[in-house]
Design an enzyme around this catalytic site. Structure first.
Site, PDB file in Angstrom:
ATOM      1  N   GLN A 107     -36.738 -59.085 -18.963  1.00 17.10           N
ATOM      2  CA  GLN A 107     -36.854 -58.740 -20.380  1.00 17.10           C
ATOM      3  C   GLN A 107     -36.408 -59.870 -21.298  1.00 17.10           C
ATOM      4  O   GLN A 107     -36.460 -59.743 -22.512  1.00 17.10           O
ATOM      5  CB  GLN A 107     -36.009 -57.491 -20.674  1.00 17.10           C
ATOM      6  CG  GLN A 107     -36.405 -56.275 -19.857  1.00 17.10           C
ATOM      7  CD  GLN A 107     -35.322 -55.188 -19.829  1.00 17.10           C
ATOM      8  OE1 GLN A 107     -34.258 -55.339 -20.416  1.00 17.10           O
ATOM      9  NE2 GLN A 107     -35.602 -54.092 -19.136  1.00 17.10           N
ATOM     10  N   HIS A 134     -31.577 -56.052 -20.233  1.00 16.58           N
ATOM     11  CA  HIS A 134     -30.606 -55.725 -21.291  1.00 16.58           C
ATOM     12  C   HIS A 134     -30.029 -56.948 -21.992  1.00 16.58           C
ATOM     13  O   HIS A 134     -28.857 -57.268 -21.850  1.00 16.58           O
ATOM     14  CB  HIS A 134     -29.486 -54.833 -20.732  1.00 16.58           C
ATOM     15  CG  HIS A 134     -30.009 -53.615 -20.042  1.00 16.58           C
ATOM     16  ND1 HIS A 134     -29.238 -52.807 -19.254  1.00 16.58           N
ATOM     17  CD2 HIS A 134     -31.260 -53.082 -20.015  1.00 16.58           C
ATOM     18  CE1 HIS A 134     -29.980 -51.822 -18.771  1.00 16.58           C
ATOM     19  NE2 HIS A 134     -31.222 -51.970 -19.210  1.00 16.58           N
ATOM     20  N   GLU A 162     -30.093 -43.962 -28.117  1.00 12.26           N
ATOM     21  CA  GLU A 162     -29.160 -43.593 -29.185  1.00 12.26           C
ATOM     22  C   GLU A 162     -29.438 -44.297 -30.503  1.00 12.26           C
ATOM     23  O   GLU A 162     -29.922 -45.415 -30.522  1.00 12.26           O
ATOM     24  CB  GLU A 162     -27.728 -43.953 -28.761  1.00 12.26           C
ATOM     25  CG  GLU A 162     -27.287 -43.242 -27.505  1.00 12.26           C
ATOM     26  CD  GLU A 162     -25.868 -43.617 -27.085  1.00 12.26           C
ATOM     27  OE1 GLU A 162     -25.253 -44.484 -27.739  1.00 12.26           O
ATOM     28  OE2 GLU A 162     -25.394 -43.024 -26.094  1.00 12.26           O
ATOM     29  N   TYR A 217     -18.522 -47.316 -28.092  1.00  8.55           N
ATOM     30  CA  TYR A 217     -19.658 -46.388 -28.039  1.00  8.55           C
ATOM     31  C   TYR A 217     -19.867 -45.771 -26.651  1.00  8.55           C
ATOM     32  O   TYR A 217     -20.848 -45.064 -26.425  1.00  8.55           O
ATOM     33  CB  TYR A 217     -20.910 -47.060 -28.630  1.00  8.55           C
ATOM     34  CG  TYR A 217     -20.702 -47.200 -30.126  1.00  8.55           C
ATOM     35  CD1 TYR A 217     -21.120 -46.211 -31.000  1.00  8.55           C
ATOM     36  CD2 TYR A 217     -19.950 -48.255 -30.654  1.00  8.55           C
ATOM     37  CE1 TYR A 217     -20.834 -46.270 -32.353  1.00  8.55           C
ATOM     38  CE2 TYR A 217     -19.658 -48.331 -32.005  1.00  8.55           C
ATOM     39  CZ  TYR A 217     -20.098 -47.330 -32.854  1.00  8.55           C
ATOM     40  OH  TYR A 217     -19.793 -47.387 -34.190  1.00  8.55           O
ATOM     41  N   TYR A 244     -32.177 -43.077 -13.087  1.00  5.97           N
ATOM     42  CA  TYR A 244     -33.635 -43.146 -12.946  1.00  5.97           C
ATOM     43  C   TYR A 244     -34.110 -42.456 -11.672  1.00  5.97           C
ATOM     44  O   TYR A 244     -35.259 -42.068 -11.555  1.00  5.97           O
ATOM     45  CB  TYR A 244     -34.105 -44.607 -12.955  1.00  5.97           C
ATOM     46  CG  TYR A 244     -33.994 -45.226 -14.327  1.00  5.97           C
ATOM     47  CD1 TYR A 244     -34.877 -44.875 -15.342  1.00  5.97           C
ATOM     48  CD2 TYR A 244     -32.990 -46.141 -14.615  1.00  5.97           C
ATOM     49  CE1 TYR A 244     -34.766 -45.420 -16.605  1.00  5.97           C
ATOM     50  CE2 TYR A 244     -32.873 -46.697 -15.878  1.00  5.97           C
ATOM     51  CZ  TYR A 244     -33.763 -46.337 -16.869  1.00  5.97           C
ATOM     52  OH  TYR A 244     -33.645 -46.877 -18.124  1.00  5.97           O
TER      53      TYR A 244
END
Ligand code: HEC
Length: 499
Positions: free
Chosen positions: A203, A274, A370, A380, A391
């Site tokens: 990513q 991420h 979120e 958080y 998953y």
């Protein structure tokens, strides 16, 4: 409604427990934290089908003994998360539903709520379809709009990631592979020379571009990208730089680059997930940006590690003295003074609202992306609590902090996940009745949602776009039209008012 006799529901729990043989127990998700207790590695779908479907139907359509369908907008609302959990845990005795709290862990009960949400989302999509246009015009609660193509697939964008505008109206677009282009009237100009080399791992790659609000005066453009490691170019970490655009004839060059944020090489990782990477300005001299946890969830809780944080720096990259972890005592503990908030998984949306509050959207595991109001020094909760499940269809955690845990809860969650990516604010002048609302994109959800917040809580949401492609970025242009950066197909469209 039929009242079921209680005796019918003495369930063969031993049989259910044995239904998943040891050998076929799913492995924990590769990016799941090793330290979260999962006392039951059950398969959620099977648990639901074996235990709940006889009344609720295996698509949550209801029917068994008069059990109502859960495929309604009202039942799907966030407000029902806790009531649903409580109903499963404590039962609904007057309606003949047993309490499952004695046999299932809280994590397993929450995973059943996630499963029901997935069934509801599927059912509602089948029933309602996607936002539809009549004669090219979409109708929503406050505005009618058209969706028009700005940059078509023939312009050669490849995984476009982010857009922003220069004061003269030209648009900048990043492509994940490492190119930055200017766009004029839908035409993509030649790649800007001299942008930093990126590691396109998973990513990662060239991600955010953000034009300084005072660009007309200072000429700064900020970039977030995956910098290749010095020892291993297939490892990387998110780095933030700023630079200037120098034009000479047809050619534009990235120059005067300054590093705003980088981390030590021992943090560089070959993990392809991420990276976070959104950059926003508060208009008071600070730049905020997000970095994901790179698949190392536990580091999101570690203030000595850069993973899973939202950062605040002075616009030149120095650390503001009033940052929450910038004291001498923090320095002694090795805390990173740039950290503003922590416990994030993959924050890929970041925006200031009209009140000056900072919001993020972040990718959860399966279920429960979120929207958080980001506050100084707050935690958080990732990877300790989450709305998501693994998953592999096994429970993960419950979303609510337990006694002694001081975690901020999201103001809104997408359950199931939309693959949250890209966030901006409706700012007008176009779409004046959306002014101040969050506009959030979803990769796997292939959608754009408008979310209205009041006093830190979601009060209204609606889907504006669905099914045109994976949404990588949502950005409001200076005129208020809403740009949507799509992947697969790689193009840019925008919402314009229809009347
Ligand atoms: C014997 C039938 C039966 C079984 C088995 C059963 N339920 Fe229920 N459940 C009901 C009924 C009846 C209600 C009350 C509301 C209705 O009519 O849908 C209910 C309510 C609920 C609610 C609250 C819905 C709302 O609208 O407030 C949830 C959530 C729920 N059940 C989940 C489950 C799950 C998960 C399981 C399996 C672990 C399960 N139920 C097993 C019959 C059943």
């Amino acid at each position: 409604m039929t009242k079921w006799p209680k005796a019918l529901f003495v369930l063969p729990w031993a049989a259910v427990a044995c239904a998943v043989p040891m050998a076929s127990r799913p492995e924990p998700a590769p990016d799941g934290p090793p330290n979260v207790e999962q006392n039951q590695r059950i398969n959620v779908t099977k648990l639901y089908d074996d235990t709940c479907a006889k009344c609720h139907g295996n698509a949550a359509q209801g029917g068994g003994g008069g059990t109502r369908s859960l495929i309604t907008e009202a039942a799907f609302e966030q407000a029902n998360d806790k009531p649903f959990f409580d109903a499963i845990k404590n039962g609904v005795p007057d309606m003949g539903m047993e309490a499952f709290g004695g046999t299932l862990s809280d994590e397993a009960i929450w995973s059943l709520v996630v499963h029901i949400r997935e069934l509801q989302a599927r059912g509602l999509r089948e029933k309602n379809g996607s936002p539809k246009a009549a004669n090219g015009v979409y109708s929503s609660k406050y505005h009618r709009y058209r969706i028009e193509t700005v940059v078509d697939t023939d312009q050669g964008l490849v995984t476009p990631w982010a857009v922003d505008w220069l004061p003269d109206g030209r648009m900048l677009v990043t492509n994940r592979g490492g190119t930055l282009n200017l766009v004029v009237n839908g035409k993509v100009g030649p790649a800007i020379k001299g942008v930093p080399a990126v590691a396109e791992i998973g990513q990662g790659g060239l991600m955010e571009v953000s034009v300084h609000p005072n660009y007309a005066k200072n000429g700064w453009v900020y970039l977030a990208y995956t910098e290749p490691g010095t020892a291993n170019p297939r490892a990387g970490f998110t780095k933030i730089v700023r630079g200037k655009l120098r034009a000479a004839g047809e050619e534009t060059t990235w120059s005067d680059q300054q590093t705003i944020f980088e981390v030590s090489q021992d943090n560089y990782s070959g993990s392809g997930i991420h990276f976070g990477s959104r950059i926003v300005f508060d208009g008071k001299g600070h730049v905020f940006f997000s970095i994901g946890e790179r698949g190392s969830g536990e580091r999101a809780q570690d203030l000595t590690r850069p993973n899973g944080k939202i950062y605040r720096l002075n616009e030149d990259g120095t650390i503001p003295a009033d940052n929450p972890f910038a004291s001498a005592a923090d320095k002694e503990k090795g805390h990173l003074g740039a950290i503003w908030s922590y416990g994030h998984r993959n924050p890929q949306g970041l925006v200031f609202d009209l009140n000056g509050d900072l919001w993020d959207t972040e990718h959860a595991p399966r279920g429960g992306d979120e929207v958080n109001r980001i506050e100084k020094g707050a935690n958080y909760g990732w990877p300790i609590v989450s709305f998501g499940i693994n998953y592999n269809d096994s429970p993960y955690s419950t979303p609510w902090p337990k006694a002694g845990q001081n975690f901020r809860m999201p103001a809104y969650r997408w359950l199931p996940s939309i693959g949250a990516c890209g966030l901006d604010l409706a700012k007008g002048p176009a779409f004046a009745k959306w002014k101040g609302d969050l506009l959030a994109g979803g990769l796997s959800g292939a959608n754009v949602e408008r979310v209205r917040m009041k006093n830190g809580q979601m009060v209204e949401h609606e889907e504006l776009v669905h099914g045109m492609g994976r949404v990588r970025d949502v950005a409001t242009a200076p005129d208020g039209t809403v740009y949507v950066v799509l992947n697969d197909p790689h193009k840019i469209v925008r919402l314009v008012p229809a009347d």
